[in-house]
Design an enzyme around this catalytic site. Structure first.
Site, PDB file in Angstrom:
ATOM      1  N   ARG A 178     -14.601  86.397  -1.169  1.00  0.00           N
ATOM      2  CA  ARG A 178     -14.878  85.386  -0.133  1.00  0.00           C
ATOM      3  C   ARG A 178     -14.133  85.666   1.178  1.00  0.00           C
ATOM      4  O   ARG A 178     -13.672  84.753   1.865  1.00  0.00           O
ATOM      5  CB  ARG A 178     -14.537  83.962  -0.624  1.00  0.00           C
ATOM      6  CG  ARG A 178     -15.270  83.529  -1.848  1.00  0.00           C
ATOM      7  CD  ARG A 178     -16.779  83.437  -1.682  1.00  0.00           C
ATOM      8  NE  ARG A 178     -17.407  83.222  -2.968  1.00  0.00           N
ATOM      9  CZ  ARG A 178     -17.884  84.209  -3.736  1.00  0.00           C
ATOM     10  NH1 ARG A 178     -17.844  85.481  -3.349  1.00  0.00           N
ATOM     11  NH2 ARG A 178     -18.424  83.940  -4.909  1.00  0.00           N
ATOM     12  N   SER A 228     -18.711  75.181  -3.987  1.00  0.00           N
ATOM     13  CA  SER A 228     -17.382  75.175  -4.623  1.00  0.00           C
ATOM     14  C   SER A 228     -16.320  74.927  -3.561  1.00  0.00           C
ATOM     15  O   SER A 228     -16.307  75.604  -2.536  1.00  0.00           O
ATOM     16  CB  SER A 228     -17.088  76.528  -5.274  1.00  0.00           C
ATOM     17  OG  SER A 228     -17.940  76.718  -6.345  1.00  0.00           O
ATOM     18  N   GLU A 299     -11.970  77.045  -0.343  1.00  0.00           N
ATOM     19  CA  GLU A 299     -13.010  77.985   0.085  1.00  0.00           C
ATOM     20  C   GLU A 299     -13.753  77.387   1.286  1.00  0.00           C
ATOM     21  O   GLU A 299     -14.133  78.093   2.208  1.00  0.00           O
ATOM     22  CB  GLU A 299     -13.988  78.237  -1.075  1.00  0.00           C
ATOM     23  CG  GLU A 299     -15.119  79.160  -0.704  1.00  0.00           C
ATOM     24  CD  GLU A 299     -15.987  79.561  -1.893  1.00  0.00           C
ATOM     25  OE1 GLU A 299     -15.467  79.678  -3.030  1.00  0.00           O
ATOM     26  OE2 GLU A 299     -17.195  79.757  -1.676  1.00  0.00           O
TER      27      GLU A 299
HETATM   28  C1  LIG Z   1     -24.989  73.749  -3.145  1.00  0.00           C
HETATM   29  C2  LIG Z   1     -24.213  74.926  -2.635  1.00  0.00           C
HETATM   30  C3  LIG Z   1     -24.105  76.063  -3.398  1.00  0.00           C
HETATM   31  C4  LIG Z   1     -23.380  77.162  -2.939  1.00  0.00           C
HETATM   32  N1  LIG Z   1     -23.297  78.282  -3.710  1.00  0.00           N
HETATM   33  C5  LIG Z   1     -22.607  79.344  -3.261  1.00  0.00           C
HETATM   34  C6  LIG Z   1     -22.505  80.527  -4.061  1.00  0.00           C
HETATM   35  O1  LIG Z   1     -23.064  80.616  -5.143  1.00  0.00           O
HETATM   36  N2  LIG Z   1     -21.775  81.565  -3.566  1.00  0.00           N
HETATM   37  C7  LIG Z   1     -21.160  81.516  -2.353  1.00  0.00           C
HETATM   38  O2  LIG Z   1     -20.524  82.499  -1.962  1.00  0.00           O
HETATM   39  N3  LIG Z   1     -21.237  80.410  -1.582  1.00  0.00           N
HETATM   40  C8  LIG Z   1     -21.950  79.340  -1.998  1.00  0.00           C
HETATM   41  N4  LIG Z   1     -22.037  78.220  -1.205  1.00  0.00           N
HETATM   42  C9  LIG Z   1     -21.313  78.172   0.077  1.00  0.00           C
HETATM   43  C10 LIG Z   1     -22.111  78.674   1.309  1.00  0.00           C
HETATM   44  O3  LIG Z   1     -23.511  78.544   1.120  1.00  0.00           O
HETATM   45  C11 LIG Z   1     -21.759  80.122   1.616  1.00  0.00           C
HETATM   46  O4  LIG Z   1     -20.384  80.262   1.940  1.00  0.00           O
HETATM   47  C12 LIG Z   1     -22.570  80.675   2.798  1.00  0.00           C
HETATM   48  O5  LIG Z   1     -22.332  82.053   2.910  1.00  0.00           O
HETATM   49  C13 LIG Z   1     -22.258  79.994   4.118  1.00  0.00           C
HETATM   50  O6  LIG Z   1     -23.285  80.337   5.037  1.00  0.00           O
HETATM   51  P1  LIG Z   1     -23.638  79.397   6.284  1.00  0.00           P
HETATM   52  O7  LIG Z   1     -24.698  80.062   7.058  1.00  0.00           O
HETATM   53  O8  LIG Z   1     -23.944  78.020   5.831  1.00  0.00           O
HETATM   54  O9  LIG Z   1     -22.275  79.446   7.061  1.00  0.00           O
HETATM   55  P2  LIG Z   1     -21.471  78.211   7.712  1.00  0.00           P
HETATM   56  O10 LIG Z   1     -21.071  77.280   6.624  1.00  0.00           O
HETATM   57  O11 LIG Z   1     -22.245  77.653   8.842  1.00  0.00           O
HETATM   58  O12 LIG Z   1     -20.183  78.987   8.238  1.00  0.00           O
HETATM   59  C14 LIG Z   1     -19.264  79.548   7.321  1.00  0.00           C
HETATM   60  C15 LIG Z   1     -18.351  80.515   8.055  1.00  0.00           C
HETATM   61  O13 LIG Z   1     -19.121  81.639   8.474  1.00  0.00           O
HETATM   62  C16 LIG Z   1     -18.992  81.834   9.871  1.00  0.00           C
HETATM   63  N5  LIG Z   1     -20.261  82.352  10.366  1.00  0.00           N
HETATM   64  C17 LIG Z   1     -21.483  81.803  10.253  1.00  0.00           C
HETATM   65  N6  LIG Z   1     -22.406  82.589  10.829  1.00  0.00           N
HETATM   66  C18 LIG Z   1     -21.746  83.652  11.329  1.00  0.00           C
HETATM   67  C19 LIG Z   1     -22.125  84.819  12.043  1.00  0.00           C
HETATM   68  N7  LIG Z   1     -23.402  85.060  12.386  1.00  0.00           N
HETATM   69  N8  LIG Z   1     -21.176  85.713  12.393  1.00  0.00           N
HETATM   70  C20 LIG Z   1     -19.873  85.501  12.070  1.00  0.00           C
HETATM   71  N9  LIG Z   1     -19.449  84.420  11.408  1.00  0.00           N
HETATM   72  C21 LIG Z   1     -20.376  83.511  11.036  1.00  0.00           C
HETATM   73  C22 LIG Z   1     -18.654  80.464  10.432  1.00  0.00           C
HETATM   74  O14 LIG Z   1     -17.978  80.555  11.680  1.00  0.00           O
HETATM   75  C23 LIG Z   1     -17.757  79.913   9.338  1.00  0.00           C
HETATM   76  O15 LIG Z   1     -16.442  80.393   9.516  1.00  0.00           O
HETATM   77  C24 LIG Z   1     -22.755  77.111  -1.660  1.00  0.00           C
HETATM   78  C25 LIG Z   1     -22.891  75.963  -0.864  1.00  0.00           C
HETATM   79  C26 LIG Z   1     -23.615  74.874  -1.341  1.00  0.00           C
HETATM   80  C27 LIG Z   1     -23.780  73.667  -0.474  1.00  0.00           C
END
Ligand SMILES: Cc1cc2nc3c(=O)[nH]c(=O)nc-3n(C[C@H](O)[C@H](O)[C@H](O)COP(=O)(O)OP(=O)(O)OC[C@H]3O[C@@H](n4cnc5c(N)ncnc54)[C@H](O)[C@@H]3O)c2cc1C
Length: 309
Positions: A178, A228, A299
């Site tokens: 992560r 998580s 996380e």
């Molecule tokens: C129901 C549920 C299930 C999930 N299951 C998992 C799982 O199985 N595995 C897992 O790893 N995660 C899981 N997640 C967490 C989440 O989906 C992941 O961490 C995902 O990668 C976040 O992506 P996002 O686009 O929503 O990023 P955001 O939440 O919008 O941002 C997260 C971070 O990424 C940065 N970021 C976003 N876009 C960019 C970019 N283009 N360039 C640089 N930095 C950027 C942001 O600044 C921030 O620091 C889950 C979440 C939920 C709600």
């Protein structure tokens, strides 16, 4: 924020035909459904608009936060003084040979589907992770034994301060659980390239469906959450189990609850505030520290950043 700066930035964004909203409630852009107003929410449609938006925000001295689908974020009840730039419009995805190139705003699920439809294996794990490719690369997202670093082959990023475009090389990404080097380097992913392998379309689809049904069975997808809450302290230490063993399932603060279905999740049972969630996180951390001697690290990320105790 200085109202005049926001107004000038809004005028420049409008002139550039880049979509934006003023006083945008961040709860509407977060999987947790939590968060107060951002002075500006900006929605670039492509890499050019993204770069231009960064230039405008810099010119006006407006603090910025980059977000994908807000699925790993806890936006503060007070909102964000500055601009939150959402990448979801930058969602093109293409395949050439065994390489899949995805815009930062393409969802991980859409990228996995595209790979499947092209008979390419390697992104099955990403199916059902609700975030974008950019957020996935930043977080080195993973599930069911796979993670972004397994397939990441390169990409393009922008430095929002200098406006410089940077080629992303795998060896510079410092991927670990992560974690990637992007936070330290202050880079925003514009697109990512994944190296995949040819596979049988039906077998790929079967793996994706299996992962999806496991998610539905184990995760409280019926309530808003950010997935998580805690990182695993070690590869085989599951925080959810520790929380369950400590009898904390169902513990509530306001509208925030340790999920009865999966103790590793905190869910919004209705009207939860970021304060409720943070308080509940603190209760869980204190309890696990006193019972097991382990204080799990979060996380999920708080915006604006609030350092953990
Ligand atoms: C129901 C549920 C299930 C999930 N299951 C998992 C799982 O199985 N595995 C897992 O790893 N995660 C899981 N997640 C967490 C989440 O989906 C992941 O961490 C995902 O990668 C976040 O992506 P996002 O686009 O929503 O990023 P955001 O939440 O919008 O941002 C997260 C971070 O990424 C940065 N970021 C976003 N876009 C960019 C970019 N283009 N360039 C640089 N930095 C950027 C942001 O600044 C921030 O620091 C889950 C979440 C939920 C709600």
């Amino acid at each position: 924020m200085d109202e005049k700066k926001t107004e000038r930035a809004a005028q420049k964004l409008a002139a550039a035909k880049t979509a934006f909203k003023r006083e945008a409630m961040l709860s509407g852009y977060s999987s947790f459904k939590i968060g107060g107003p951002a002075d500006l929410a900006v929605f670039p449609a492509d890499a050019g608009e993204l770069k231009n938006a960064f230039r405008i925000l810099k010119e006006e001295g407006i603090p910025l936060f980059i977000a994908g689908r807000g699925s790993n974020l806890l936006f503060d009840d007070a909102g964000f003084r500055g601009a939150v730039v959402f990448t979801t419009g930058i969602d093109r995805c293409s395949v050439s040979g065994t390489r899949l190139t995805a815009g930062c705003g393409c969802t991980m699920t859409a990228a996995a589907r595209r790979a499947r439809d092209s008979g390419l294996s390697g992104l099955e794990f990403a199916y059902g992770i609700p975030g974008t490719v950019g957020g996935g690369v930043f977080m080195n997202a993973g599930a069911y034994g796979g993670q972004i670093s397994d397939v990441f082959a390169g990409g393009t990023a922008i430095n929002p301060v200098s406006g410089e475009t940077v080629a992303l090389e795998k060896e510079d990404m410092d991927f670990s659980y992560r974690h990637s080097s992007l936070a330290r380097r202050g880079l925003v992913v514009v697109e990512a390239v994944f190296e995949l392998q040819r596979g049988d379309r039906r077998e790929i689809a079967a793996r994706m469906n299996d992962f999806q049904s496991r998610r539905k069975e184990k995760q409280p997808l019926e309530y808003p959450s950010a997935g998580s809450v805690f990182k695993r302290p070690a590869p085989d230490v599951y925080v959810g189990k520790m929380i369950d063993d400590a009898g904390l399932k169902g513990t509530r603060v306001g509208g925030a609850e340790v999920s009865e279905k999966h103790a590793g999740f905190i869910v919004n049972r209705g009207g939860a505030t970021s304060r409720d969630v943070r308080e509940l996180i603190g209760i869980v951390q204190d309890r696990l520290e006193s019972e097991f001697g382990i204080r799990p690290e979060c996380e999920i990320l708080t915006v604006p950043e609030i350092p953990e105790k």
